[in-house]
Design a protein around this motif. Structure first.
Motif, PDB file in Angstrom:
ATOM      1  N   UNK A  39       0.831  -1.205   0.000  1.00 35.97           N
ATOM      2  CA  UNK A  39       0.000   0.000   0.000  1.00 35.97           C
ATOM      3  C   UNK A  39       0.864   1.252   0.000  1.00 35.97           C
ATOM      4  N   UNK A  40       1.942   1.231   0.763  1.00 37.43           N
ATOM      5  CA  UNK A  40       2.815   2.390   0.873  1.00 37.43           C
ATOM      6  C   UNK A  40       3.485   2.734  -0.455  1.00 37.43           C
ATOM      7  N   UNK A  41       3.817   1.729  -1.228  1.00 37.63           N
ATOM      8  CA  UNK A  41       4.427   1.978  -2.533  1.00 37.63           C
ATOM      9  C   UNK A  41       3.484   2.749  -3.458  1.00 37.63           C
ATOM     10  N   UNK A  42       2.195   2.606  -3.243  1.00 37.96           N
ATOM     11  CA  UNK A  42       1.211   3.347  -4.042  1.00 37.96           C
ATOM     12  C   UNK A  42       0.947   4.728  -3.446  1.00 37.96           C
ATOM     13  N   UNK A  43       0.900   4.822  -2.122  1.00 30.93           N
ATOM     14  CA  UNK A  43       0.536   6.092  -1.485  1.00 30.93           C
ATOM     15  C   UNK A  43       1.685   7.077  -1.367  1.00 30.93           C
ATOM     16  N   UNK A  44       2.938   6.597  -1.353  1.00 27.41           N
ATOM     17  CA  UNK A  44       4.036   7.518  -1.052  1.00 27.41           C
ATOM     18  C   UNK A  44       4.208   8.647  -2.076  1.00 27.41           C
ATOM     19  N   UNK A  62       3.358  15.029  -4.728  1.00 26.15           N
ATOM     20  CA  UNK A  62       2.261  15.793  -5.321  1.00 26.15           C
ATOM     21  C   UNK A  62       1.673  16.800  -4.343  1.00 26.15           C
ATOM     22  N   UNK A  63       1.451  16.381  -3.100  1.00 23.93           N
ATOM     23  CA  UNK A  63       0.804  17.275  -2.142  1.00 23.93           C
ATOM     24  C   UNK A  63       1.772  18.339  -1.634  1.00 23.93           C
ATOM     25  N   UNK A  95      -9.286  15.338  -2.131  1.00 24.30           N
ATOM     26  CA  UNK A  95      -8.793  14.103  -1.505  1.00 24.30           C
ATOM     27  C   UNK A  95      -9.955  13.265  -0.995  1.00 24.30           C
ATOM     28  N   UNK A  96     -10.865  13.906  -0.299  1.00 25.66           N
ATOM     29  CA  UNK A  96     -11.987  13.171   0.283  1.00 25.66           C
ATOM     30  C   UNK A  96     -12.907  12.605  -0.789  1.00 25.66           C
ATOM     31  N   UNK A  97     -13.151  13.387  -1.831  1.00 22.51           N
ATOM     32  CA  UNK A  97     -13.987  12.885  -2.926  1.00 22.51           C
ATOM     33  C   UNK A  97     -13.332  11.692  -3.610  1.00 22.51           C
ATOM     34  N   UNK A 107      -6.821   5.660  -4.479  1.00 17.19           N
ATOM     35  CA  UNK A 107      -7.565   6.897  -4.286  1.00 17.19           C
ATOM     36  C   UNK A 107      -6.683   8.029  -3.780  1.00 17.19           C
ATOM     37  N   UNK A 108      -5.725   7.708  -2.910  1.00 16.39           N
ATOM     38  CA  UNK A 108      -4.781   8.710  -2.410  1.00 16.39           C
ATOM     39  C   UNK A 108      -3.925   9.257  -3.549  1.00 16.39           C
ATOM     40  N   UNK A 109      -3.418   8.369  -4.394  1.00 16.96           N
ATOM     41  CA  UNK A 109      -2.559   8.794  -5.510  1.00 16.96           C
ATOM     42  C   UNK A 109      -3.335   9.664  -6.503  1.00 16.96           C
ATOM     43  N   UNK A 110      -4.550   9.245  -6.827  1.00 14.83           N
ATOM     44  CA  UNK A 110      -5.386  10.027  -7.744  1.00 14.83           C
ATOM     45  C   UNK A 110      -5.643  11.415  -7.175  1.00 14.83           C
ATOM     46  N   UNK A 111      -5.892  11.470  -5.868  1.00 17.66           N
ATOM     47  CA  UNK A 111      -6.175  12.752  -5.217  1.00 17.66           C
ATOM     48  C   UNK A 111      -4.984  13.694  -5.296  1.00 17.66           C
ATOM     49  N   UNK A 112      -3.780  13.170  -5.104  1.00 18.10           N
ATOM     50  CA  UNK A 112      -2.600  14.017  -5.163  1.00 18.10           C
ATOM     51  C   UNK A 112      -2.460  14.707  -6.510  1.00 18.10           C
ATOM     52  N   UNK A 113      -2.686  13.962  -7.590  1.00 17.18           N
ATOM     53  CA  UNK A 113      -2.600  14.543  -8.932  1.00 17.18           C
ATOM     54  C   UNK A 113      -3.693  15.593  -9.139  1.00 17.18           C
ATOM     55  N   UNK A 114      -4.894  15.297  -8.690  1.00 22.00           N
ATOM     56  CA  UNK A 114      -6.015  16.223  -8.876  1.00 22.00           C
ATOM     57  C   UNK A 114      -5.796  17.527  -8.110  1.00 22.00           C
ATOM     58  N   UNK A 115      -5.274  17.430  -6.886  1.00 22.52           N
ATOM     59  CA  UNK A 115      -5.076  18.628  -6.073  1.00 22.52           C
ATOM     60  C   UNK A 115      -4.037  19.570  -6.671  1.00 22.52           C
ATOM     61  N   UNK A 116      -2.954  18.997  -7.199  1.00 20.79           N
ATOM     62  CA  UNK A 116      -1.918  19.846  -7.804  1.00 20.79           C
ATOM     63  C   UNK A 116      -2.433  20.526  -9.066  1.00 20.79           C
TER      64      UNK A 116
END
Length: 526
Positions: A148-153, A158-159, A185-187, A210-219
């Motif tokens: 999981x960490x390899x995907x979320x890190x 991004x953030x 992020x929450x969405x 979902x965390x990774x997708x959120x990072x890209x969207x926020x930036x």
């Protein structure tokens, strides 16, 4: 034009007309409240799907590591170092110098974080062992957390760039956009939990994506607004640029000074990993409720006062600096006192209303309520830290908070060892609260001793008004709160109606008592 040159003779860029701090703070609070409400919705979905089991524990640790580093580096040390330097450039240099600073910081920060991210992905199993050593007792849980960490890190990269963009926007009084950004992020997590989960061999993996997708969207969301104010970064790498060197010099000690509470929370996770399964999740759910007032109000106030304090310092306006700090402390107490009391008195009802559905059991509620009350004890201190620390960083003093932060961390570890054997996971939460009071007290004492914090008129009356209003709030919550057995047996609609009634009545009687004792809007406007 090199940014290492002397300040340009060209007049500095004209700052935009500033809104009042109260108005700006309310704007940030409203946007943050939207994010936090969606954050609670996110946690409700996660609790219903994953409860407090091994999968949830694994995700919370895998998300907490980059999220902790984000708060430590991006929103913590970097923000507190970058904003004062940027404010100084705005006050004393021309637009080209400001753009050069932004370009070099963007490039240098981006390159550094890319290298850190690549290293962390490779070393994910080691990081899991460092941050959750207790998981080694369950190889499957440890392996899942590493995956999981390899995907979320990459979220850290991004953030952090998102926080950098937000710092620029905040410095130019564009507070709404950075405050709204966390909504994405929450969405993303809600959508991933509901729609990606069925397609994953390991359901909790959907949350990591979902965390990774959120990072890209926020930036990507913030870039058009940077272009709108004319400061879209054009990344360039330079370790020798004057502004970059100053920011790095300020960042190093600020790592501890501004983020001690986050470090303490992470230490709780490390120790909780050795406790019974579910301990990490119980701490997470209780911490999320404490984060609501902390994020909506304290961080909002800190966000709007840092650029203001930095400008006051650059202009050598010591009286205005002191008045701004005093106002921030008053505003924090106005929110922290009733919020801490409400969280302590409504711990189980809140957890039942928000989380006790699906995989979340009544036992989980009882356990999370213990840590929620322990965190509520320290809420006032958590919030004060957020507004006292900018009093140092706005003056580019990062050494003093470091010394204070180290003392608070040592105290936290001592409290942890004293309390964990007695109160288990709740002892960890209580230790964090006690060390936060030490941290806040030392920050305030340092500001007072140096003459930066000066008590303004009206404090005795203000404290009496708070005491009477808080007493009224406690009376209402104790008198009208249903029995716990009723909460456990009620459906979500009934729980929601009861909670809305209690919260509404509590706010109404608190505000009414403030008004009856003489507090007016003009008294808190700044």
């Amino acid at each position: 034009m090199s940014s290492t040159a002397q300040p340009s003779a060209t007049p500095p860029t004209e700052p935009p007309k500033k809104s009042g701090l109260l108005r700006s703070g309310l704007l940030v609070s409203i946007m943050t409240l939207l994010s936090r409400v969606l954050g609670l919705a996110r946690d409700i979905v996660i609790a219903g799907l994953f409860g407090a089991g091994s999968g949830a524990d694994a995700f919370f640790v895998a998300f907490k590591i980059p999220n902790f580093l984000r708060r430590l580096f991006a929103e913590g040390a970097f923000n507190q170092a970058f904003v004062p330097v940027l404010s100084e450039y705005r006050s004393q240099r021309d637009k080209n110098a400001v753009q050069n600073l932004i370009n070099y910081v963007a490039g240098t920060l981006g390159l550094t974080l890319t290298a850190i991210t690549a290293l962390a992905i490779v070393a994910a199993p080691v990081l899991v062992w460092v941050f959750a050593p207790g998981f080694s007792q369950s190889p499957e849980k440890q392996a899942l957390t590493a995956e999981l960490l390899q995907i979320t890190f990459p979220y850290l990269l991004l953030i952090s760039l998102t926080a950098f963009s937000g710092s620029i926007l905040n410095s130019y009084d564009r507070f709404a956009v950075p405050a709204f950004t966390p909504v994405l992020l929450n969405l993303s997590l809600i959508g991933s939990a509901l729609w990606l989960t069925p397609y994953m061999a390991e359901p909790v993996m959907a949350l990591a994506w979902g965390v990774l997708i959120a990072g890209m969207a926020q930036l990507l969301f913030q870039l058009p607004f940077l272009a709108q104010i004319g400061f879209l970064p054009k990344p360039k790498v330079s370790w020798h640029d004057e502004g970059v060197k100053r920011i790095l010099k300020l960042m190093a000690p600020a790592l501890f000074g501004v983020s001690v509470s986050q470090i303490n929370l992470l230490l709780d996770t490390v120790l909780a990993s050795f406790l019974i399964s579910g301990s990490v999740s119980w701490l997470y759910y209780s911490d999320r409720l404490v984060e609501l007032p902390l994020g909506v109000f304290a961080i909002a106030i800190a966000t709007v006062i840092l650029p203001s304090l930095s400008t006051r310092h650059a202009e050598k306006s010591t009286e205005a600096f002191a008045k701004t700090l005093d106002w921030a402390v008053r505003m924090v107490l106005l929110i922290a006192v009733p919020a801490a009391l409400a969280l302590a008195l409504l711990a189980e009802p809140l957890l039942y209303t928000l989380f006790q559905y699906g995989a979340m059991t009544p036992h989980d509620v009882d356990m999370a309520a213990m840590s929620l009350r322990a965190y509520a004890v320290g809420l006032i201190a958590f919030m004060l830290i957020k507004v006292l620390a900018p009093g140092y960083y706005a003056r580019q003093d990062t050494k003093t908070p470091v010394k204070i932060g180290i003392k608070a961390m040592v105290a936290n570890m001592i409290f942890n060892l004293m309390l964990v054997f007695w109160l288990d996971h709740a002892g960890l939460a209580l230790a964090t609260s006690l060390s936060a009071f030490l941290n806040a007290a030392l920050l305030w004492y340092g500001l007072k001793k140096s003459g930066v914090f000066v008590w303004q008129q009206g404090w005795s009356k203000y404290l009496l008004q708070l005491l009477l209003s808080a007493s009224s709030l406690v009376a209402v919550l104790l008198l009208f709160q249903p029995e716990l057995s009723a909460w456990q047996g009620a459906d979500w609609l009934q729980r929601g109606m009861w909670m809305a009634g209690l919260v509404g009545a509590g706010i109404a009687v608190f505000v009414l008592t403030l008004v009856l004792t003489g507090l007016r809007l003009r008294d808190i406007r700044h």
